[in-house]
Design a protein around this motif. Structure first.
Motif, PDB file in Angstrom:
ATOM      1  N   UNK A 272       0.834  -1.196   0.000  1.00 29.83           N
ATOM      2  CA  UNK A 272       0.000   0.000   0.000  1.00 29.83           C
ATOM      3  C   UNK A 272       0.871   1.250   0.000  1.00 29.83           C
ATOM      4  N   UNK A 273       0.596   2.178  -0.909  1.00 28.60           N
ATOM      5  CA  UNK A 273       1.313   3.451  -1.026  1.00 28.60           C
ATOM      6  C   UNK A 273       2.794   3.245  -1.363  1.00 28.60           C
ATOM      7  N   UNK A 274       3.152   2.098  -1.934  1.00 24.35           N
ATOM      8  CA  UNK A 274       4.570   1.842  -2.219  1.00 24.35           C
ATOM      9  C   UNK A 274       5.113   2.764  -3.302  1.00 24.35           C
ATOM     10  N   UNK A 275       4.251   3.250  -4.213  1.00 22.04           N
ATOM     11  CA  UNK A 275       4.713   4.170  -5.245  1.00 22.04           C
ATOM     12  C   UNK A 275       5.184   5.497  -4.681  1.00 22.04           C
ATOM     13  N   UNK A 276       4.324   6.223  -3.928  1.00 19.51           N
ATOM     14  CA  UNK A 276       4.790   7.481  -3.316  1.00 19.51           C
ATOM     15  C   UNK A 276       5.971   7.292  -2.376  1.00 19.51           C
ATOM     16  N   UNK A 277       6.004   6.180  -1.634  1.00 20.99           N
ATOM     17  CA  UNK A 277       7.133   5.929  -0.730  1.00 20.99           C
ATOM     18  C   UNK A 277       8.424   5.742  -1.533  1.00 20.99           C
ATOM     19  N   UNK A 278       8.321   5.184  -2.729  1.00 17.36           N
ATOM     20  CA  UNK A 278       9.498   5.058  -3.585  1.00 17.36           C
ATOM     21  C   UNK A 278      10.061   6.425  -3.950  1.00 17.36           C
ATOM     22  N   UNK A 279       9.167   7.400  -4.133  1.00 20.92           N
ATOM     23  CA  UNK A 279       9.634   8.762  -4.406  1.00 20.92           C
ATOM     24  C   UNK A 279      10.370   9.355  -3.221  1.00 20.92           C
ATOM     25  N   UNK A 280       9.906   9.056  -2.010  1.00 19.98           N
ATOM     26  CA  UNK A 280      10.617   9.526  -0.822  1.00 19.98           C
ATOM     27  C   UNK A 280      11.972   8.840  -0.715  1.00 19.98           C
ATOM     28  N   UNK A 281      12.036   7.559  -1.113  1.00 23.22           N
ATOM     29  CA  UNK A 281      13.320   6.854  -1.117  1.00 23.22           C
ATOM     30  C   UNK A 281      14.296   7.507  -2.093  1.00 23.22           C
ATOM     31  N   UNK A 282      13.799   7.921  -3.259  1.00 25.53           N
ATOM     32  CA  UNK A 282      14.661   8.620  -4.209  1.00 25.53           C
ATOM     33  C   UNK A 282      15.130   9.955  -3.628  1.00 25.53           C
ATOM     34  N   UNK A 283      14.259  10.645  -2.903  1.00 27.28           N
ATOM     35  CA  UNK A 283      14.641  11.905  -2.255  1.00 27.28           C
ATOM     36  C   UNK A 283      15.717  11.670  -1.207  1.00 27.28           C
ATOM     37  N   UNK A 284      15.601  10.559  -0.490  1.00 29.58           N
ATOM     38  CA  UNK A 284      16.607  10.221   0.511  1.00 29.58           C
ATOM     39  C   UNK A 284      17.970  10.015  -0.147  1.00 29.58           C
ATOM     40  N   UNK A 285      18.006   9.284  -1.263  1.00 27.19           N
ATOM     41  CA  UNK A 285      19.283   9.069  -1.952  1.00 27.19           C
ATOM     42  C   UNK A 285      19.840  10.387  -2.486  1.00 27.19           C
ATOM     43  N   UNK A 286      18.954  11.244  -2.979  1.00 23.93           N
ATOM     44  CA  UNK A 286      19.387  12.544  -3.469  1.00 23.93           C
ATOM     45  C   UNK A 286      20.002  13.358  -2.330  1.00 23.93           C
TER      46      UNK A 286
END
Length: 710
Positions: A272-286
């Motif tokens: 559930x909500x794994x798509x938006x959380x993936x965007x936060x993961x990309x922000x974390x790497x950035x």
């Protein structure tokens, strides 16, 4: 590195392919009836750019990773099996009562306050399908009343006779002692072997959620059971689609915990909500790879606007009792706030205030906004952007969708009549409203956590993020905002960067400092055994997926509080075992520091005692990810290339339309500076530079929007 990552959203399916040093982004409309079709179209588009066949690409990649909306759609459409619930005698009303808050959970503040019209959500388990079994285990795991097995067999027959397709077992205090839940499964298999009833799933609550809290643990298990079949068949179809295309490795599924796992090690609730959380993961790497400091991740897609926070050092905020749809559950999930403010958000007339209301309903991808010319009739944000001149009707979504301006204008006719405005004036009001809603959402999220927006870099990504970046920044009162690399598919990028990760947790009554007796914790063996047991569960998950023991890493987190305070603070510690009083003091000091950072220096209260309520272990294996370059604004700026065209656009605060230069991908060369009004149209998205703003291109197609006086 060769990798495919996919984010299946409510409107678009985003695909990101890492092919050695080449990065390819592509999109297709989401095909909700069969998600594999939208994925195939997006992947084929990427293959054409790489000049390689789909079968050849899939035979060479190291992994294919999915973030999907299957679970979200199943909840919204109530496409789940008929559930049966077995619970401890005396607890039958726990789920229907829903802590006396079910009428408001999951609603915005305005609807929560509308008590006269409050309605509870349609239950996932009807009350007649909730049966009690005679047993009882106390808070300490001691058996007070043995399981009545004859009574249990009767209740199992009753649920099966009533048509239960999935069974859920939630017994009191089973997280402390799961013996009765385990015995119920054994008896069920004795009574109804698989060859008699087929594969009727039975889910045990202690395996889904490891913390106490009967209602939230029950809802976690119920929701997992409700989504189990939909996810199994939907993701199974995606995996078969990969097999038919020549992909032989296990399919990976992104989790809302910020990690991923193979399909056979994924619970439905974790998606559930794994798509938006993936965007936060990309922000974390950035944040970790650049010098951006604190980051607010904002994802504006076709259906919603999602907000997440990553503080300096790549530390994410977690929810340990998140609300999914209309129910509170007990699973660790990266903190996320969702607003109904996407490109497909439907606009309506607000009679009370004689203005427009945007969202929360969305046109999605089927039928989509009116301008898609697919049968949609309601006015949406995308229709407004088209009427204002920001979108190119013949070059939208890489040319895959032809926009119909006449349909968009027709959709706004009723709103224009109600407001006594022209369609363009209403579109400007919609634009102003949706940008203000998103800005208010960001400001509220930051300020309620003690942060000021000016201390954060705001990322604007998703299909519509760069189109609304200036409007959000203007309404928020900040002077610059960043559209990150690969902005239109940034969540898919994050899915490709995730580590293999599993989180296991358990309740613990560990008093590190007893204020009444003035004593420190001494039962080190018990604490260490609990940590070891959780590490073993995570280790088993990863070993089952083929990883080496030497590759597995662990992160220990403790939910701690002072005395009997209700507020808990999660503390990440590198102290994985306690061997002495010095270790206990070190844990208390780490909690003391973290509490002060969260609530202010001097707010600590060690004199009340210090307790650990939850022990949580993250077991993970790190993978190589996309490397982000130096995306800070270039020291030397370049003049923009010649525009490829001009058109009249309408902007908030300007009575008349303004002639606006239009550029293509060439305008994103590193260092290029363009003053607004201007539009940059790429194959993936549209960047809008409003009057008074400047666009400056950085590495990897990152784009900064800055006020002209900066």
């Amino acid at each position: 590195m060769k990798r495919v990552s996919v984010d299946i959203g409510g409107t678009f399916t985003d695909c990101f392919v890492a092919w050695d040093q080449r990065y390819i982004e592509s999109k297709a409309l989401t095909t909700h009836h069969n998600l594999a079709l939208g994925f195939n179209e997006a992947l084929q588009s990427a293959c054409r750019e790489l000049e390689i066949s789909e079968r050849e690409l899939l035979s060479q990649v190291d992994s294919v990773r999915y973030a999907t909306t299957l679970g979200t759609n199943a909840l919204i459409q109530r496409k789940g099996p008929r559930l049966g619930l077995l619970t401890t005698a005396g607890f039958r009303a726990s789920v229907p009562l829903s802590r006396a808050k079910g009428y408001g959970t999951g609603l915005d503040h305005k609807r929560q306050m509308d008590v006269p019209n409050a309605q509870r959500p349609e239950p996932l388990v009807p009350i007649p399908m909730i049966l009690e079994v005679r047993e009882r285990i106390d808070f300490d795991g001691q058996i007070v009343m043995p399981l009545d097995e004859e009574d249990l067999r009767l209740k199992l027959r009753q649920l099966v006779d009533k048509g239960a397709e999935t069974l859920v077992v939630v017994l009191a205090n089973s997280v402390v002692n799961p013996a009765h839940e385990q015995r119920i499964r054994e008896i069920f298999l004795e009574e109804y072997p698989a060859h008699l009833l087929g594969a009727i799933p039975m889910l045990l609550s202690h395996q889904v959620a490891g913390r106490k809290g009967e209602y939230v643990r029950a809802m976690s298990t119920i929701m997992d059971g409700y989504l189990h079949q939909v996810m199994y068949h939907g993701l199974g179809t995606l995996e078969l689609n990969l097999r038919n295309a020549g992909y032989e490795k296990p399919m990976q599924v992104n989790h809302n915990s910020g990690g991923m796992a193979q399909l056979n090690s994924t619970d439905a609730l974790q998606t559930m909500h794994s798509g938006p959380v993936s965007g936060i993961a990309a922000s974390e790497h950035l944040a970790l790879q650049t010098s951006l400091g604190n980051i607010v991740a904002t994802d504006m897609g076709g259906t919603s606007f999602d907000i997440g926070i990553v503080v300096e050092g790549g530390v994410k905020h977690y929810d340990f009792n998140p609300v999914i749809e209309r129910w509170m559950v007990s699973v660790p999930m990266v903190h996320l706030v969702t607003l109904g403010a996407g490109g497909g958000s439907i606009c309506s007339y607000d009679r009370m205030f004689s203005t427009v209301r945007v969202g929360p309903d969305s046109a999605g991808s089927d039928p989509g906004p009116a301008c898609y010319d697919r049968g949609g009739l309601a006015p949406t944000v995308t229709d407004a952007d088209l009427l204002l001149g920001y979108l190119d009707p013949g070059n939208y979504a890489g040319g895959h969708i032809q926009l119909n301006v006449r349909r968009a204008r027709q959709a706004y006719e009723d709103l224009a009549d109600a407001l006594d405005m022209s369609e363009v004036e209403v579109a400007k009001l919609v634009r102003q409203t949706v940008d203000a809603n998103m800005a208010n959402g960001i400001a509220t999220e930051l300020r309620t956590r003690g942060y000021e927006p000016s201390a954060f870099t705001i990322l604007a990504y998703g299909g519509n993020g760069p189109l609304h970046a200036c409007g959000i920044a203007r309404a928020l009162g900040v002077s610059r905002i960043l559209a990150p690399p690969f902005a239109s598919v940034f969540s898919a990028v994050g899915g490709g960067n995730m580590s293999q990760l599993h989180i296991h947790e358990m309740n613990s009554w560990t008093v590190l400092f007893d204020a009444n007796q003035q004593r420190f914790f001494e039962d080190y063996a018990r604490f260490n055994a609990s940590v070891e047991a959780l590490e073993q569960r995570g280790r088993d998950d990863l070993l089952r997926q083929g990883f080496s023991d030497t590759d597995i890493r662990y992160r220990l987190e403790l939910d701690m509080r002072y005395g009997n305070q209700r507020v808990q603070t999660a503390v990440v510690t590198d102290l994985h075992r306690i061997h002495s009083s010095q270790d206990v003091l070190r844990l208390i000091e780490q909690f003391h520091t973290r509490y002060g950072e969260r609530f202010g220096k001097g707010s600590q209260a060690p004199e009340a005692g210090v307790r650990v309520n939850t022990i949580r272990v993250c077991a993970y294996v790190e993978h190589a990810g996309v490397a982000f370059g130096d995306i800070l604004p270039a020291a030397v700026t370049l003049a923009p290339p010649d525009p490829v065209g001009k058109r009249t656009c309408h902007f908030v605060g300007y009575a008349q339309g303004l002639e606006t230069a239009v550029y293509d991908d060439a305008a994103l060369a590193v260092g290029t500076s363009i003053d607004g009004p201007a539009i940059v149209v790429t194959r993936a998205t549209t960047y809008l530079v409003e009057p008074g703003w400047r666009l400056q291109a950085a590495a990897q197609n990152a784009v900064w929007f800055m006020r002209r006086d900066n």
